[in-house]
Write a protein that holds these residues in place. Structure first.
Motif, PDB file in Angstrom:
ATOM      1  N   GLY A  27       0.824  -1.196   0.000  1.00 33.75           N
ATOM      2  CA  GLY A  27       0.000   0.000   0.000  1.00 33.75           C
ATOM      3  C   GLY A  27       0.857   1.244   0.000  1.00 33.75           C
ATOM      4  O   GLY A  27       2.083   1.176   0.090  1.00 33.75           O
ATOM      5  N   VAL A  28       0.212   2.375  -0.091  1.00 29.83           N
ATOM      6  CA  VAL A  28       0.893   3.662  -0.087  1.00 29.83           C
ATOM      7  C   VAL A  28       0.815   4.220   1.332  1.00 29.83           C
ATOM      8  O   VAL A  28      -0.277   4.464   1.847  1.00 29.83           O
ATOM      9  CB  VAL A  28       0.262   4.633  -1.102  1.00 29.83           C
ATOM     10  CG1 VAL A  28       0.948   5.987  -1.043  1.00 29.83           C
ATOM     11  CG2 VAL A  28       0.320   4.044  -2.511  1.00 29.83           C
ATOM     12  N   LEU A  29       1.973   4.390   1.953  1.00 28.17           N
ATOM     13  CA  LEU A  29       2.015   4.971   3.297  1.00 28.17           C
ATOM     14  C   LEU A  29       1.904   6.493   3.216  1.00 28.17           C
ATOM     15  O   LEU A  29       1.127   7.108   3.947  1.00 28.17           O
ATOM     16  CB  LEU A  29       3.311   4.576   4.013  1.00 28.17           C
ATOM     17  CG  LEU A  29       3.520   5.150   5.404  1.00 28.17           C
ATOM     18  CD1 LEU A  29       2.437   4.660   6.360  1.00 28.17           C
ATOM     19  CD2 LEU A  29       4.899   4.794   5.927  1.00 28.17           C
ATOM     20  N   LYS A  30       2.653   7.104   2.318  1.00 26.67           N
ATOM     21  CA  LYS A  30       2.612   8.553   2.103  1.00 26.67           C
ATOM     22  C   LYS A  30       2.748   8.816   0.614  1.00 26.67           C
ATOM     23  O   LYS A  30       3.533   8.163  -0.062  1.00 26.67           O
ATOM     24  CB  LYS A  30       3.762   9.262   2.842  1.00 26.67           C
ATOM     25  CG  LYS A  30       3.692   9.153   4.354  1.00 26.67           C
ATOM     26  CD  LYS A  30       2.562   9.978   4.896  1.00 26.67           C
ATOM     27  CE  LYS A  30       2.471   9.865   6.407  1.00 26.67           C
ATOM     28  NZ  LYS A  30       1.400  10.668   6.952  1.00 26.67           N
ATOM     29  N   ALA A  47       5.747   7.971  10.909  1.00 18.45           N
ATOM     30  CA  ALA A  47       4.980   7.013  10.097  1.00 18.45           C
ATOM     31  C   ALA A  47       5.827   5.790   9.772  1.00 18.45           C
ATOM     32  O   ALA A  47       5.338   4.654   9.828  1.00 18.45           O
ATOM     33  CB  ALA A  47       4.492   7.679   8.819  1.00 18.45           C
ATOM     34  N   ILE A  48       7.094   5.999   9.447  1.00 20.19           N
ATOM     35  CA  ILE A  48       8.006   4.882   9.162  1.00 20.19           C
ATOM     36  C   ILE A  48       8.146   3.993  10.385  1.00 20.19           C
ATOM     37  O   ILE A  48       8.025   2.772  10.299  1.00 20.19           O
ATOM     38  CB  ILE A  48       9.376   5.420   8.692  1.00 20.19           C
ATOM     39  CG1 ILE A  48       9.243   6.043   7.295  1.00 20.19           C
ATOM     40  CG2 ILE A  48      10.425   4.317   8.706  1.00 20.19           C
ATOM     41  CD1 ILE A  48      10.440   6.880   6.873  1.00 20.19           C
ATOM     42  N   ASP A  49       8.390   4.601  11.532  1.00 22.94           N
ATOM     43  CA  ASP A  49       8.554   3.816  12.774  1.00 22.94           C
ATOM     44  C   ASP A  49       7.287   3.055  13.139  1.00 22.94           C
ATOM     45  O   ASP A  49       7.350   1.929  13.621  1.00 22.94           O
ATOM     46  CB  ASP A  49       8.939   4.738  13.938  1.00 22.94           C
ATOM     47  CG  ASP A  49      10.367   5.240  13.845  1.00 22.94           C
ATOM     48  OD1 ASP A  49      11.180   4.625  13.127  1.00 22.94           O
ATOM     49  OD2 ASP A  49      10.661   6.261  14.495  1.00 22.94           O
ATOM     50  N   ARG A  50       6.150   3.662  12.915  1.00 26.16           N
ATOM     51  CA  ARG A  50       4.891   3.047  13.335  1.00 26.16           C
ATOM     52  C   ARG A  50       4.448   1.917  12.413  1.00 26.16           C
ATOM     53  O   ARG A  50       3.942   0.894  12.876  1.00 26.16           O
ATOM     54  CB  ARG A  50       3.807   4.116  13.395  1.00 26.16           C
ATOM     55  CG  ARG A  50       2.482   3.578  13.859  1.00 26.16           C
ATOM     56  CD  ARG A  50       1.491   4.672  14.068  1.00 26.16           C
ATOM     57  NE  ARG A  50       0.220   4.091  14.471  1.00 26.16           N
ATOM     58  CZ  ARG A  50      -0.927   4.721  14.422  1.00 26.16           C
ATOM     59  NH1 ARG A  50      -0.964   5.967  14.009  1.00 26.16           N
ATOM     60  NH2 ARG A  50      -2.031   4.128  14.793  1.00 26.16           N
ATOM     61  N   PHE A  51       4.636   2.098  11.114  1.00 26.04           N
ATOM     62  CA  PHE A  51       4.005   1.184  10.172  1.00 26.04           C
ATOM     63  C   PHE A  51       4.948   0.275   9.381  1.00 26.04           C
ATOM     64  O   PHE A  51       4.492  -0.750   8.867  1.00 26.04           O
ATOM     65  CB  PHE A  51       3.148   1.972   9.177  1.00 26.04           C
ATOM     66  CG  PHE A  51       1.992   2.673   9.825  1.00 26.04           C
ATOM     67  CD1 PHE A  51       0.920   1.951  10.344  1.00 26.04           C
ATOM     68  CD2 PHE A  51       1.979   4.047   9.928  1.00 26.04           C
ATOM     69  CE1 PHE A  51      -0.146   2.594  10.949  1.00 26.04           C
ATOM     70  CE2 PHE A  51       0.908   4.698  10.528  1.00 26.04           C
ATOM     71  CZ  PHE A  51      -0.153   3.974  11.039  1.00 26.04           C
ATOM     72  N   LEU A  52       6.210   0.635   9.225  1.00 29.87           N
ATOM     73  CA  LEU A  52       7.085  -0.162   8.371  1.00 29.87           C
ATOM     74  C   LEU A  52       7.890  -1.161   9.193  1.00 29.87           C
ATOM     75  O   LEU A  52       8.944  -0.855   9.728  1.00 29.87           O
ATOM     76  CB  LEU A  52       8.018   0.746   7.557  1.00 29.87           C
ATOM     77  CG  LEU A  52       7.318   1.707   6.607  1.00 29.87           C
ATOM     78  CD1 LEU A  52       8.346   2.444   5.756  1.00 29.87           C
ATOM     79  CD2 LEU A  52       6.309   1.002   5.722  1.00 29.87           C
TER      80      LEU A  52
END
Length: 105
Positions: A27-30, A47-52
């Motif tokens: 999916g597209v995170l940003k 966002a990187i830390d939370r989701f990737l």
């Protein structure tokens, strides 16, 4: 990746982050985020830390197809796009020839 964003993104550039893992997991995170301030960088880093996080197998084709969509969505921003593909594994979902075809487009 987080350490490179400030060095790679120029004043009028945007950054898009696409995540991927196994089959049907991408999916597209940003998409099309302008990085103008330290708060913009912090938001991307958060966002990187939370989701990737690594969650399984590695399918290369779906994120490449999403990349085409993101480029199409952002064409009004200009015609120059850079693509950096980071993986901790190898393709184990689609045929390698399909992956290469997607990269060549």
């Amino acid at each position: 990746m987080k350490n490179r964003i400030p060095d790679l993104v120029g004043i009028d550039d945007t950054i898009s982050i696409i995540w991927f893992s196994g089959k049907s997991q991408s999916g597209v995170l940003k998409e099309g985020v302008k990085v103008k301030t330290l708060m913009d960088i912090k938001m991307l880093n958060d966002a990187i830390d939370r989701f990737l996080v690594p969650i399984g197998l590695t399918a290369f084709l779906p994120p490449l197809e999403l990349t085409e969509s993101v480029i199409s969505n952002l064409k009004s921003n200009g015609n120059a796009f850079s693509f950096i593909f980071l993986s901790d594994g190898y393709n184990n979902d689609s045929s390698w020839s399909d992956v290469i075809k997607a990269v060549e487009m």
